[in-house]
Scaffold this motif. Structure first.
Motif, mmCIF file in Angstrom:
data_model
loop_
_atom_site.group_PDB
_atom_site.id
_atom_site.type_symbol
_atom_site.label_atom_id
_atom_site.label_comp_id
_atom_site.label_asym_id
_atom_site.label_seq_id
_atom_site.Cartn_x
_atom_site.Cartn_y
_atom_site.Cartn_z
ATOM 1 N N MET A 113 0.911 -1.471 -0.004
ATOM 2 C CA MET A 113 0.233 0.038 -0.025
ATOM 3 C C MET A 113 1.001 1.085 0.071
ATOM 4 S SD MET A 113 -3.208 0.982 2.955
ATOM 5 C CE MET A 113 -4.210 -0.289 2.408
ATOM 6 N N THR A 114 0.689 2.092 -0.876
ATOM 7 C CA THR A 114 1.494 3.347 -1.077
ATOM 8 C C THR A 114 1.199 4.490 0.106
ATOM 9 O OG1 THR A 114 -0.101 4.450 -2.310
ATOM 10 C CG2 THR A 114 1.319 3.207 -3.640
ATOM 11 N N LEU A 115 1.965 5.382 0.351
ATOM 12 C CA LEU A 115 1.962 6.187 1.379
ATOM 13 C C LEU A 115 0.781 6.902 1.286
ATOM 14 C CD1 LEU A 115 3.225 7.432 3.825
ATOM 15 C CD2 LEU A 115 4.285 9.048 2.424
ATOM 16 N N ILE A 116 0.172 7.390 -0.171
ATOM 17 C CA ILE A 116 -0.906 8.353 -0.439
ATOM 18 C C ILE A 116 -2.321 7.161 0.068
ATOM 19 C CG2 ILE A 116 -2.370 9.151 -2.051
ATOM 20 C CD1 ILE A 116 0.193 9.907 -3.365
ATOM 21 N N ALA A 117 -2.207 6.099 -0.357
ATOM 22 C CA ALA A 117 -3.365 5.173 -0.144
ATOM 23 C C ALA A 117 -3.570 4.924 1.544
ATOM 24 C CB ALA A 117 -3.249 3.822 -0.682
ATOM 25 N N ARG A 118 -2.420 4.898 2.090
ATOM 26 C CA ARG A 118 -2.574 4.676 3.698
ATOM 27 C C ARG A 118 -3.112 5.899 4.313
ATOM 28 N NH1 ARG A 118 3.240 2.151 5.237
ATOM 29 N NH2 ARG A 118 3.001 0.127 4.322
ATOM 30 N N PHE A 119 -2.663 7.144 3.676
ATOM 31 C CA PHE A 119 -3.104 8.546 4.449
ATOM 32 C C PHE A 119 -4.494 8.685 3.912
ATOM 33 C CE2 PHE A 119 -4.118 13.016 3.614
ATOM 34 C CZ PHE A 119 -4.034 13.292 5.096
ATOM 35 N N TRP A 120 -4.954 8.136 2.552
ATOM 36 C CA TRP A 120 -6.380 8.287 2.416
ATOM 37 C C TRP A 120 -7.339 7.150 3.444
ATOM 38 C CZ3 TRP A 120 -10.046 11.006 0.837
ATOM 39 C CH2 TRP A 120 -11.129 10.634 0.471
ATOM 40 N N ARG A 121 -6.896 6.087 3.720
ATOM 41 C CA ARG A 121 -7.524 5.158 4.403
ATOM 42 C C ARG A 121 -7.575 5.656 5.824
ATOM 43 N NH1 ARG A 121 -10.821 0.861 5.366
ATOM 44 N NH2 ARG A 121 -10.027 -0.425 7.016
ATOM 45 N N LEU A 122 -6.339 6.238 6.336
ATOM 46 C CA LEU A 122 -6.632 6.806 7.662
ATOM 47 C C LEU A 122 -7.558 7.791 7.927
ATOM 48 C CD1 LEU A 122 -5.141 6.789 10.693
ATOM 49 C CD2 LEU A 122 -3.468 7.869 9.729
ATOM 50 N N SER A 123 -7.492 8.886 6.884
ATOM 51 C CA SER A 123 -8.322 9.847 6.904
ATOM 52 C C SER A 123 -9.734 9.513 6.928
ATOM 53 C CB SER A 123 -8.287 10.761 5.620
ATOM 54 O OG SER A 123 -6.935 11.399 5.446
ATOM 55 N N ARG A 124 -10.307 8.465 5.934
ATOM 56 C CA ARG A 124 -11.532 7.916 6.084
ATOM 57 C C ARG A 124 -12.023 7.285 7.621
ATOM 58 N NH1 ARG A 124 -11.830 4.008 1.645
ATOM 59 N NH2 ARG A 124 -9.680 3.933 2.125
ATOM 60 N N VAL A 125 -11.038 6.587 8.094
ATOM 61 C CA VAL A 125 -11.245 5.890 9.432
ATOM 62 C C VAL A 125 -11.452 7.037 10.373
ATOM 63 C CG1 VAL A 125 -10.227 4.608 11.055
ATOM 64 C CG2 VAL A 125 -10.213 3.995 8.658
ATOM 65 N N ALA A 126 -10.703 8.064 10.305
ATOM 66 C CA ALA A 126 -10.565 9.452 11.363
ATOM 67 C C ALA A 126 -12.010 10.006 11.120
ATOM 68 C CB ALA A 126 -9.466 10.388 10.954
ATOM 69 N N VAL A 127 -12.388 10.160 9.920
ATOM 70 C CA VAL A 127 -13.666 10.898 9.648
ATOM 71 C C VAL A 127 -14.828 9.865 10.102
ATOM 72 C CG1 VAL A 127 -15.476 11.136 7.776
ATOM 73 C CG2 VAL A 127 -12.840 12.067 7.689
ATOM 74 N N LEU A 128 -14.871 8.645 10.121
ATOM 75 C CA LEU A 128 -15.770 7.883 10.463
ATOM 76 C C LEU A 128 -15.971 7.921 12.090
ATOM 77 C CD1 LEU A 128 -17.950 5.513 10.327
ATOM 78 C CD2 LEU A 128 -16.216 3.973 10.328
ATOM 79 N N TYR A 129 -14.590 7.857 12.782
ATOM 80 C CA TYR A 129 -14.797 7.769 14.283
ATOM 81 C C TYR A 129 -15.020 9.144 14.732
ATOM 82 C CZ TYR A 129 -13.154 3.304 15.101
ATOM 83 O OH TYR A 129 -13.075 1.798 15.502
ATOM 84 N N GLY A 130 -14.744 10.316 14.084
ATOM 85 C CA GLY A 130 -15.328 11.531 14.523
ATOM 86 C C GLY A 130 -16.852 11.645 14.428
ATOM 87 N N PHE A 131 -17.414 11.295 13.226
ATOM 88 C CA PHE A 131 -18.799 10.931 12.698
ATOM 89 C C PHE A 131 -19.559 10.321 14.096
ATOM 90 C CE2 PHE A 131 -22.507 9.353 10.974
ATOM 91 C CZ PHE A 131 -23.210 10.351 10.762
ATOM 92 N N PHE A 132 -18.812 9.124 14.344
ATOM 93 C CA PHE A 132 -19.409 8.108 15.443
ATOM 94 C C PHE A 132 -19.505 9.103 16.613
ATOM 95 C CE2 PHE A 132 -18.415 4.962 18.982
ATOM 96 C CZ PHE A 132 -19.598 4.361 18.791
ATOM 97 N N ALA A 133 -18.595 9.658 17.116
ATOM 98 C CA ALA A 133 -18.229 10.569 18.322
ATOM 99 C C ALA A 133 -19.579 11.414 18.409
ATOM 100 C CB ALA A 133 -17.131 10.955 18.651
ATOM 101 N N VAL A 134 -19.542 12.228 17.316
ATOM 102 C CA VAL A 134 -20.529 13.270 17.361
ATOM 103 C C VAL A 134 -21.871 12.743 17.459
ATOM 104 C CG1 VAL A 134 -21.603 15.259 15.799
ATOM 105 C CG2 VAL A 134 -19.117 14.875 16.157
#
Length: 123
Positions: free
Chosen positions: A1-22
């Motif tokens: 997995m490339t660095l950009i793909a990892r960053f994109w995946r981590l970003s989506r997970v962070a958005v999901l957990y933020g949405f979950f908390a809200v």
């Protein structure tokens, strides 16, 4: 997995957990109290359970839309059986329990083993 793909995946997970908390905060501190006030005290536990069920469905849909999870749901009719039912989620995150709640309209208690007390208690 490339660095950009990892960053994109981590970003989506962070958005999901933020949405979950809200979603949890808004449901517990705004939607449930308003629903209980409007409901006039009739079936308070069921009103709160339905609110949590709908919030969990929303989180599940967002998780799938973001591509954070892929779900394959089978035999979900077993979760709608009448009477008492014990369902155990075996993953360390709260997402699997949230996804189970999204499939069950009435959930009395969700317990996380490491806390040894209810995470969401509506009675």
């Amino acid at each position: 997995m490339t660095l950009i793909a990892r960053f994109w995946r981590l970003s989506r997970v962070a958005v999901l957990y933020g949405f979950f908390a809200v979603t949890v905060a808004v449901t517990n501190y705004l939607i449930v109290p308003i629903a209980l006030l409007v409901g006039g005290g009739q079936g308070d536990g069921l009103v709160a359970q339905r609110c949590h069920h709908r919030a969990a469905r929303l989180v599940r849909r967002v998780a799938v839309c973001l591509g954070v999870v892929e779900l394959s749901l089978r035999r979900t009719e077993r979760l709608a059986s009448p009477g008492p039912l014990l369902v155990v989620a075996n993953h360390p995150t709260k997402l699997d329990a949230t996804f189970l709640v999204s499939l069950m309209e009435q959930v009395d208690t969700v317990v996380e083993a490491s806390w040894a007390e209810p995470v969401s208690y509506t009675h």
